[in-house]
Design a protein around this motif. Sequence first.
Motif, PDB file in Angstrom:
ATOM      1  N   GLN A   1     -73.095   9.039   6.074  1.00 52.12           N
ATOM      2  CA  GLN A   1     -74.226   8.877   5.162  1.00 52.12           C
ATOM      3  C   GLN A   1     -74.213   9.845   3.978  1.00 52.12           C
ATOM      4  O   GLN A   1     -74.456   9.450   2.848  1.00 52.12           O
ATOM      5  N   GLN A   2     -73.890  11.121   4.196  1.00 56.32           N
ATOM      6  CA  GLN A   2     -73.926  12.098   3.107  1.00 56.32           C
ATOM      7  C   GLN A   2     -72.870  11.811   2.044  1.00 56.32           C
ATOM      8  O   GLN A   2     -72.962  12.282   0.922  1.00 56.32           O
ATOM      9  N   ASN A   3     -71.844  11.030   2.397  1.00 58.09           N
ATOM     10  CA  ASN A   3     -70.758  10.709   1.463  1.00 58.09           C
ATOM     11  C   ASN A   3     -70.769   9.252   1.004  1.00 58.09           C
ATOM     12  O   ASN A   3     -69.907   8.857   0.215  1.00 58.09           O
ATOM     13  N   LEU A   4     -71.692   8.455   1.479  1.00 60.75           N
ATOM     14  CA  LEU A   4     -71.638   7.005   1.304  1.00 60.75           C
ATOM     15  C   LEU A   4     -71.458   6.554  -0.144  1.00 60.75           C
ATOM     16  O   LEU A   4     -70.672   5.660  -0.419  1.00 60.75           O
ATOM     17  N   GLY A   5     -72.148   7.149  -1.079  1.00 61.48           N
ATOM     18  CA  GLY A   5     -72.022   6.751  -2.487  1.00 61.48           C
ATOM     19  C   GLY A   5     -70.674   7.088  -3.085  1.00 61.48           C
ATOM     20  O   GLY A   5     -70.299   6.560  -4.139  1.00 61.48           O
ATOM     21  N   TRP A   6     -69.918   7.943  -2.409  1.00 63.70           N
ATOM     22  CA  TRP A   6     -68.634   8.428  -2.919  1.00 63.70           C
ATOM     23  C   TRP A   6     -67.468   7.941  -2.067  1.00 63.70           C
ATOM     24  O   TRP A   6     -66.391   8.521  -2.073  1.00 63.70           O
ATOM     25  N   VAL A   7     -67.694   6.862  -1.324  1.00 60.99           N
ATOM     26  CA  VAL A   7     -66.668   6.275  -0.460  1.00 60.99           C
ATOM     27  C   VAL A   7     -66.221   4.935  -1.030  1.00 60.99           C
ATOM     28  O   VAL A   7     -67.027   4.160  -1.532  1.00 60.99           O
ATOM     29  N   VAL A   8     -64.922   4.700  -0.927  1.00 65.34           N
ATOM     30  CA  VAL A   8     -64.316   3.430  -1.305  1.00 65.34           C
ATOM     31  C   VAL A   8     -63.553   2.933  -0.080  1.00 65.34           C
ATOM     32  O   VAL A   8     -62.806   3.697   0.538  1.00 65.34           O
ATOM     33  N   LEU A   9     -63.761   1.664   0.297  1.00 67.52           N
ATOM     34  CA  LEU A   9     -62.992   1.058   1.381  1.00 67.52           C
ATOM     35  C   LEU A   9     -61.990   0.095   0.765  1.00 67.52           C
ATOM     36  O   LEU A   9     -62.361  -0.758  -0.053  1.00 67.52           O
ATOM     37  N   ILE A  10     -60.741   0.237   1.140  1.00 70.82           N
ATOM     38  CA  ILE A  10     -59.657  -0.550   0.581  1.00 70.82           C
ATOM     39  C   ILE A  10     -59.004  -1.349   1.694  1.00 70.82           C
ATOM     40  O   ILE A  10     -58.541  -0.781   2.694  1.00 70.82           O
ATOM     41  N   ASP A  11     -58.958  -2.674   1.531  1.00 70.04           N
ATOM     42  CA  ASP A  11     -58.224  -3.527   2.461  1.00 70.04           C
ATOM     43  C   ASP A  11     -56.749  -3.482   2.111  1.00 70.04           C
ATOM     44  O   ASP A  11     -56.385  -3.525   0.926  1.00 70.04           O
ATOM     45  N   VAL A  12     -55.909  -3.409   3.140  1.00 73.04           N
ATOM     46  CA  VAL A  12     -54.459  -3.383   2.956  1.00 73.04           C
ATOM     47  C   VAL A  12     -53.899  -4.711   3.457  1.00 73.04           C
ATOM     48  O   VAL A  12     -54.144  -5.100   4.595  1.00 73.04           O
ATOM     49  N   GLU A  13     -53.163  -5.391   2.594  1.00 73.88           N
ATOM     50  CA  GLU A  13     -52.471  -6.619   2.963  1.00 73.88           C
ATOM     51  C   GLU A  13     -50.969  -6.356   2.904  1.00 73.88           C
ATOM     52  O   GLU A  13     -50.498  -5.637   2.038  1.00 73.88           O
ATOM     53  N   LEU A  14     -50.238  -6.942   3.840  1.00 73.62           N
ATOM     54  CA  LEU A  14     -48.777  -6.795   3.867  1.00 73.62           C
ATOM     55  C   LEU A  14     -48.121  -8.113   3.467  1.00 73.62           C
ATOM     56  O   LEU A  14     -48.731  -9.159   3.546  1.00 73.62           O
ATOM     57  N   ALA A  15     -46.864  -8.009   3.063  1.00 68.30           N
ATOM     58  CA  ALA A  15     -45.996  -9.161   2.754  1.00 68.30           C
ATOM     59  C   ALA A  15     -46.620 -10.129   1.757  1.00 68.30           C
ATOM     60  O   ALA A  15     -46.925 -11.243   2.114  1.00 68.30           O
ATOM     61  N   PRO A  16     -46.797  -9.740   0.534  1.00 69.66           N
ATOM     62  CA  PRO A  16     -46.437  -8.461  -0.064  1.00 69.66           C
ATOM     63  C   PRO A  16     -47.557  -7.424   0.114  1.00 69.66           C
ATOM     64  O   PRO A  16     -48.712  -7.785   0.371  1.00 69.66           O
ATOM     65  N   LEU A  17     -47.194  -6.164  -0.066  1.00 65.91           N
ATOM     66  CA  LEU A  17     -48.166  -5.083   0.036  1.00 65.91           C
ATOM     67  C   LEU A  17     -49.145  -5.175  -1.139  1.00 65.91           C
ATOM     68  O   LEU A  17     -48.742  -5.136  -2.293  1.00 65.91           O
ATOM     69  N   ARG A  18     -50.434  -5.337  -0.803  1.00 68.26           N
ATOM     70  CA  ARG A  18     -51.485  -5.409  -1.823  1.00 68.26           C
ATOM     71  C   ARG A  18     -52.694  -4.636  -1.329  1.00 68.26           C
ATOM     72  O   ARG A  18     -52.927  -4.521  -0.119  1.00 68.26           O
ATOM     73  N   PHE A  19     -53.477  -4.155  -2.283  1.00 69.81           N
ATOM     74  CA  PHE A  19     -54.675  -3.383  -1.979  1.00 69.81           C
ATOM     75  C   PHE A  19     -55.862  -4.031  -2.681  1.00 69.81           C
ATOM     76  O   PHE A  19     -55.786  -4.345  -3.865  1.00 69.81           O
ATOM     77  N   ARG A  20     -56.951  -4.220  -1.906  1.00 68.84           N
ATOM     78  CA  ARG A  20     -58.160  -4.829  -2.454  1.00 68.84           C
ATOM     79  C   ARG A  20     -59.347  -3.931  -2.157  1.00 68.84           C
ATOM     80  O   ARG A  20     -59.518  -3.454  -1.032  1.00 68.84           O
ATOM     81  N   PHE A  21     -60.163  -3.710  -3.161  1.00 66.93           N
ATOM     82  CA  PHE A  21     -61.381  -2.920  -2.974  1.00 66.93           C
ATOM     83  C   PHE A  21     -62.376  -3.742  -2.154  1.00 66.93           C
ATOM     84  O   PHE A  21     -62.894  -4.743  -2.633  1.00 66.93           O
ATOM     85  N   ARG A  22     -62.634  -3.308  -0.931  1.00 65.54           N
ATOM     86  CA  ARG A  22     -63.628  -3.979  -0.079  1.00 65.54           C
ATOM     87  C   ARG A  22     -65.036  -3.548  -0.476  1.00 65.54           C
ATOM     88  O   ARG A  22     -65.954  -4.348  -0.542  1.00 65.54           O
ATOM     89  N   LEU A  23     -65.176  -2.244  -0.724  1.00 64.04           N
ATOM     90  CA  LEU A  23     -66.475  -1.673  -1.065  1.00 64.04           C
ATOM     91  C   LEU A  23     -66.239  -0.468  -1.957  1.00 64.04           C
ATOM     92  O   LEU A  23     -65.336   0.320  -1.692  1.00 64.04           O
ATOM     93  N   VAL A  24     -67.032  -0.354  -3.004  1.00 65.86           N
ATOM     94  CA  VAL A  24     -66.960   0.814  -3.885  1.00 65.86           C
ATOM     95  C   VAL A  24     -68.361   1.412  -3.936  1.00 65.86           C
ATOM     96  O   VAL A  24     -69.323   0.736  -4.305  1.00 65.86           O
ATOM     97  N   GLY A  25     -68.484   2.669  -3.536  1.00 64.91           N
ATOM     98  CA  GLY A  25     -69.778   3.335  -3.479  1.00 64.91           C
ATOM     99  C   GLY A  25     -70.458   3.433  -4.841  1.00 64.91           C
ATOM    100  O   GLY A  25     -69.804   3.456  -5.887  1.00 64.91           O
ATOM    101  N   SER A  26     -71.768   3.539  -4.805  1.00 64.20           N
ATOM    102  CA  SER A  26     -72.564   3.552  -6.040  1.00 64.20           C
ATOM    103  C   SER A  26     -72.272   4.766  -6.921  1.00 64.20           C
ATOM    104  O   SER A  26     -72.309   4.664  -8.147  1.00 64.20           O
ATOM    105  N   GLY A  27     -71.955   5.909  -6.322  1.00 65.60           N
ATOM    106  CA  GLY A  27     -71.600   7.084  -7.117  1.00 65.60           C
ATOM    107  C   GLY A  27     -70.312   6.861  -7.889  1.00 65.60           C
ATOM    108  O   GLY A  27     -70.186   7.264  -9.049  1.00 65.60           O
ATOM    109  N   VAL A  28     -69.362   6.200  -7.244  1.00 68.30           N
ATOM    110  CA  VAL A  28     -68.075   5.910  -7.875  1.00 68.30           C
ATOM    111  C   VAL A  28     -68.263   4.898  -9.004  1.00 68.30           C
ATOM    112  O   VAL A  28     -67.754   5.090 -10.114  1.00 68.30           O
ATOM    113  N   THR A  29     -68.997   3.822  -8.743  1.00 69.69           N
ATOM    114  CA  THR A  29     -69.197   2.811  -9.791  1.00 69.69           C
ATOM    115  C   THR A  29     -69.931   3.410 -10.985  1.00 69.69           C
ATOM    116  O   THR A  29     -69.622   3.092 -12.128  1.00 69.69           O
ATOM    117  N   GLY A  30     -70.878   4.292 -10.731  1.00 77.39           N
ATOM    118  CA  GLY A  30     -71.603   4.937 -11.826  1.00 77.39           C
ATOM    119  C   GLY A  30     -70.707   5.858 -12.639  1.00 77.39           C
ATOM    120  O   GLY A  30     -70.726   5.835 -13.872  1.00 77.39           O
TER     121      GLY A  30
END
Length: 161
Positions: free
Chosen positions: A52-81
Amino acid sequence: MDDFSRNSAWRELDVSLSFEDKNLESLLSFWNSIYRFHSLPRRADFTPTDIQQNLGWVVLIDVELAPLRFRFRLVGSGVTGALSRDATHRYMDELYDPDIYDEVVSPYVYVVKHRRPVRSVGRMVHANKGHIRYEAVYLPYSDDGERVDMIMEGVRYEGIS
């Protein structure tokens, strides 16, 4: 340069995990508390209240293989701001210029390859915010305990809290 450090004009990877920011240190401590030594933590091992104390500053990234790709699952409000954009549900290879893509994803590739956390410090050049200095931690998660399929990134920006 070896597998354990990678430096560029705007980013440095650091496996020593020596944080300047205590909030990032607390995210790593939480990850360590749910790490099962030979089996990586699962997404189901934590809830938003756990971080909770870090929630606005957390980014969750999904990892896909074959090919290796990264997708932003969630971007915290502090980061987006701080970055003046919300990249939630976007793939990194669609967001970033091919000239800098490998550099942008270097911490994620490190985590997938080594299955261990890494720290990064540098400037937000890839987000056209080169005047902003950042520090981040990248933490691997796995539904099957082996293959990294999600990365939690905790980030802090100098002068922005």
